[in-house]
Design a protein around this motif. Structure first.
Motif, PDB file in Angstrom:
ATOM      1  N   UNK A 118       0.826  -1.216   0.000  1.00 53.27           N
ATOM      2  CA  UNK A 118       0.000   0.000   0.000  1.00 53.27           C
ATOM      3  C   UNK A 118       0.855   1.259   0.000  1.00 53.27           C
ATOM      4  N   UNK A 119       1.898   1.251   0.834  1.00 50.00           N
ATOM      5  CA  UNK A 119       2.702   2.458   1.010  1.00 50.00           C
ATOM      6  C   UNK A 119       4.160   2.054   1.229  1.00 50.00           C
ATOM      7  N   UNK A 120       5.052   2.920   0.791  1.00 53.93           N
ATOM      8  CA  UNK A 120       6.486   2.681   0.931  1.00 53.93           C
ATOM      9  C   UNK A 120       7.040   3.614   2.001  1.00 53.93           C
ATOM     10  N   UNK A 121       7.848   3.043   2.917  1.00 56.99           N
ATOM     11  CA  UNK A 121       8.483   3.827   3.972  1.00 56.99           C
ATOM     12  C   UNK A 121       9.987   3.822   3.784  1.00 56.99           C
ATOM     13  N   UNK A 122      10.608   4.960   4.009  1.00 52.30           N
ATOM     14  CA  UNK A 122      12.060   5.085   3.912  1.00 52.30           C
ATOM     15  C   UNK A 122      12.633   5.288   5.304  1.00 52.30           C
ATOM     16  N   UNK A 123      13.572   4.420   5.692  1.00 51.16           N
ATOM     17  CA  UNK A 123      14.289   4.603   6.950  1.00 51.16           C
ATOM     18  C   UNK A 123      15.717   5.005   6.626  1.00 51.16           C
ATOM     19  N   UNK A 124      16.527   5.211   7.668  1.00 51.07           N
ATOM     20  CA  UNK A 124      17.908   5.604   7.419  1.00 51.07           C
ATOM     21  C   UNK A 124      18.769   4.414   6.998  1.00 51.07           C
ATOM     22  N   UNK A 125      18.161   3.215   6.905  1.00 46.35           N
ATOM     23  CA  UNK A 125      18.927   2.045   6.495  1.00 46.35           C
ATOM     24  C   UNK A 125      18.336   1.345   5.282  1.00 46.35           C
ATOM     25  N   UNK A 126      17.025   1.173   5.262  1.00 49.77           N
ATOM     26  CA  UNK A 126      16.395   0.450   4.160  1.00 49.77           C
ATOM     27  C   UNK A 126      15.093   1.134   3.776  1.00 49.77           C
ATOM     28  N   UNK A 127      14.574   0.748   2.605  1.00 48.71           N
ATOM     29  CA  UNK A 127      13.242   1.137   2.157  1.00 48.71           C
ATOM     30  C   UNK A 127      12.356  -0.093   2.231  1.00 48.71           C
ATOM     31  N   UNK A 128      11.187   0.039   2.839  1.00 46.17           N
ATOM     32  CA  UNK A 128      10.322  -1.124   2.987  1.00 46.17           C
ATOM     33  C   UNK A 128       8.889  -0.769   2.615  1.00 46.17           C
ATOM     34  N   UNK A 129       8.137  -1.808   2.217  1.00 48.62           N
ATOM     35  CA  UNK A 129       6.750  -1.639   1.835  1.00 48.62           C
ATOM     36  C   UNK A 129       5.841  -2.153   2.950  1.00 48.62           C
ATOM     37  N   UNK A 130       4.744  -1.445   3.197  1.00 46.36           N
ATOM     38  CA  UNK A 130       3.738  -1.872   4.161  1.00 46.36           C
ATOM     39  C   UNK A 130       2.598  -2.505   3.378  1.00 46.36           C
ATOM     40  N   UNK A 131       2.269  -3.759   3.679  1.00 45.87           N
ATOM     41  CA  UNK A 131       1.243  -4.496   2.957  1.00 45.87           C
ATOM     42  C   UNK A 131      -0.085  -4.463   3.701  1.00 45.87           C
ATOM     43  N   UNK A 132      -1.157  -4.662   2.965  1.00 42.89           N
ATOM     44  CA  UNK A 132      -2.496  -4.683   3.552  1.00 42.89           C
ATOM     45  C   UNK A 132      -2.709  -5.989   4.327  1.00 42.89           C
ATOM     46  N   UNK A 133      -3.264  -5.870   5.495  1.00 39.60           N
ATOM     47  CA  UNK A 133      -3.561  -7.061   6.303  1.00 39.60           C
ATOM     48  C   UNK A 133      -4.926  -7.638   5.956  1.00 39.60           C
ATOM     49  N   UNK A 134      -5.778  -6.831   5.290  1.00 40.67           N
ATOM     50  CA  UNK A 134      -7.101  -7.290   4.876  1.00 40.67           C
ATOM     51  C   UNK A 134      -7.422  -6.720   3.492  1.00 40.67           C
ATOM     52  N   UNK A 135      -8.299  -7.416   2.773  1.00 38.86           N
ATOM     53  CA  UNK A 135      -8.799  -6.877   1.509  1.00 38.86           C
ATOM     54  C   UNK A 135      -9.893  -5.858   1.791  1.00 38.86           C
ATOM     55  N   UNK A 136     -10.023  -4.887   0.891  1.00 39.74           N
ATOM     56  CA  UNK A 136     -11.063  -3.886   1.096  1.00 39.74           C
ATOM     57  C   UNK A 136     -10.819  -2.639   0.272  1.00 39.74           C
ATOM     58  N   UNK A 137     -11.222  -1.483   0.830  1.00 42.53           N
ATOM     59  CA  UNK A 137     -11.087  -0.204   0.133  1.00 42.53           C
ATOM     60  C   UNK A 137     -10.276   0.755   1.002  1.00 42.53           C
ATOM     61  N   UNK A 138      -9.357   1.494   0.389  1.00 43.32           N
ATOM     62  CA  UNK A 138      -8.588   2.495   1.126  1.00 43.32           C
ATOM     63  C   UNK A 138      -9.516   3.661   1.450  1.00 43.32           C
ATOM     64  N   UNK A 139      -9.818   3.822   2.735  1.00 39.98           N
ATOM     65  CA  UNK A 139     -10.788   4.817   3.170  1.00 39.98           C
ATOM     66  C   UNK A 139     -10.154   6.176   3.427  1.00 39.98           C
ATOM     67  N   UNK A 140      -8.923   6.183   3.975  1.00 38.88           N
ATOM     68  CA  UNK A 140      -8.325   7.466   4.361  1.00 38.88           C
ATOM     69  C   UNK A 140      -6.805   7.364   4.376  1.00 38.88           C
ATOM     70  N   UNK A 141      -6.129   8.403   3.886  1.00 37.69           N
ATOM     71  CA  UNK A 141      -4.678   8.544   3.988  1.00 37.69           C
ATOM     72  C   UNK A 141      -4.403   9.630   5.019  1.00 37.69           C
ATOM     73  N   UNK A 142      -3.738   9.262   6.096  1.00 39.34           N
ATOM     74  CA  UNK A 142      -3.488  10.207   7.193  1.00 39.34           C
ATOM     75  C   UNK A 142      -2.089  10.808   7.104  1.00 39.34           C
TER      76      UNK A 142
END
Length: 428
Positions: free
Chosen positions: A36-60
């Motif tokens: 769903x979203x990519x996060x950048x740390x000071x060491x690696x770049x990682x992706x956050x995956x969805x834990x459930x199927x559905x619809x993206x309701x809000x980006x905070x």
């Protein structure tokens, strides 16, 4: 049911990340385990995956925002249906294309048909991280051969295409007209260059800032010195040429140079433990294990994944381990565990054509070996001038705990092992 998207545990001593890119927009459908979203740390770049199927309701948390571990990124409505578009960036080129055109393209990145890239999205699925690279480099997705599941184009496929001029090796012959079309690209602009086109200000990524900080810290802290030598690779290249086919057939991995260099360094570290040590306050920590860091260049910056307990590995295991770390680095799949605990580093600037350089220490390590380009040079051998494949070696070390004698001796041991590779095979 509403499912929260939160920043996962990022690893030891890492408490903060930067939101790099949202692969989905509000209202889009999301499948379970989809990035769903990519996060950048000071060491690696990682992706956050969805834990459930559905619809993206809000980006905070918006792109570029700094977030802490556990922070709320967005919300999913589980089980709900959303927009049919699963890849908004890939399937909405009409809005993105003008924005890309406003940025001055680098000569090496100019392609003849940049607008055609999204056209293939209907037939070939492109993973979000791969699509980001395609958009950034104005590539044509139809020129890239997908090696992922069901022919999906992965980030590794795009990186391979970039190394081959924007096309996968297998796809390059199918578009012979692309090269002539790209020829006018370097031509000087017909009119005055606008002020906006003269410079482009881009925020440093968290990884790039970390690299800059650590390298400068190493220079400021360590009493860094570099010693040089050169190695004749005649015997090593002959040995490799003789056995590379049998090696590949038996172990299903190519016999490269890195396994020999890794084993040669380990032999030197075992004889001279100070090169494998580090300083902690007023104490010296001697390591009785050999976790070899291997510097890898990626589009996001230099990373140093670690080959753990390399002294206990065979040549084939070393080659497979390094190849796997390289693939993970290029695909942005390195974990925190892959990056931690190294005791010594090998940096191969020769793959980029470097003839000689002085590598910077990877703190808190006390030694780093720099490999360089193999170049044939005339050498005096037994009173005769002969052409030999030579390589310059550079050892940068922390003079606070490693004396010049130890550093030079270490480099000589590496040289001796590489010039007579049977010593490595016989553990001599």
């Amino acid at each position: 049911m509403t499912v929260e998207i939160r920043v996962p545990v990022l690893g030891e001593s890492v408490t903060e990340a930067t939101v790099g890119q949202w692969f989905k927009q509000v209202g889009d459908s999301i499948a379970k385990d989809e990035p769903i979203v990519e996060l950048e740390t000071d060491k690696v770049t990682l992706e956050v995956n969805a834990t459930e199927s559905g619809r993206l309701e809000e980006i905070i948390a918006a792109e570029g925002e700094d977030v802490e571990v556990g922070a709320l990124l967005g919300q999913i409505v589980a089980g709900a249906s959303g927009n049919a578009s699963a890849k908004p960036k890939a399937e909405a080129p009409k809005e993105d294309a003008p924005k890309q055109a406003e940025k001055p393209a680098k000569p090496a990145e100019v392609k003849s048909e940049p607008a055609a890239a999204p056209a293939s999205s209907g037939s070939v699925e492109t993973l979000p991280a791969a699509q980001k690279l395609i958009d950034e480099n104005n590539l044509n997705a139809s020129d890239i051969r997908g090696t992922g599941k069901d022919g999906r184009i992965t980030k590794g496929d795009v990186l391979e295409a970039l190394e081959n001029g924007g096309k996968s090796p297998a796809a390059a012959p199918s578009a012979p007209s692309a090269a002539p079309a790209a020829a006018p690209a370097p031509a000087a602009p017909s009119g005055p260059r606008s002020e906006e086109a003269r410079e482009e200000r881009v925020k440093m990524t968290r990884l790039r800032k970390s690299i800059a900080s650590k390298l400068k810290e190493a220079q400021n802290t360590a009493a860094m010195l570099t010693t040089y030598n050169e190695v004749d690779l005649t015997n090593l290249m002959a040995l490799r040429a003789e056995y590379k086919d049998l090696f590949l057939k038996k172990h299903e991995v190519k016999l490269g140079f890195m396994s020999f260099f890794t084993k040669a360094c380990i032999a030197g570290l075992q004889e001279l433990p100070a090169v494998n040590a580090e300083i902690d306050g007023d104490q010296i920590i001697y390591k009785n294990y050999y976790h070899m860091g291997v510097a890898v260049g990626t589009p996001n910056g230099l990373v140093v994944p670690v080959l753990r307990d390399a002294d206990q590995m065979s040549f084939a295991e070393v080659e497979k381990g390094i190849a796997e770390l390289g693939r993970k680095a290029r695909d942005g799949k390195l974990s925190m565990a892959d990056m931690q605990g190294g005791t010594f580093t090998i940096s191969n600037g020769g793959v980029y054509g470097s003839l000689m350089s002085s590598p910077i220490l990877n703190a808190p390590q006390s030694g780093v070996l720099g490999m360089h380009k193999i170049q044939e040079r005339p050498m005096v051998v037994d009173g005769e001038i002969k052409i030999r494949p030579m390589m310059y070696l550079a050892l940068s070390y922390d003079h606070r705990i490693i004396d010049g004698k130890e550093a030079v001796t270490f480099l000589v041991r590496v040289k001796e092992a590489l010039e007579d590779p049977q010593r490595l095979l016989l553990d001599l």
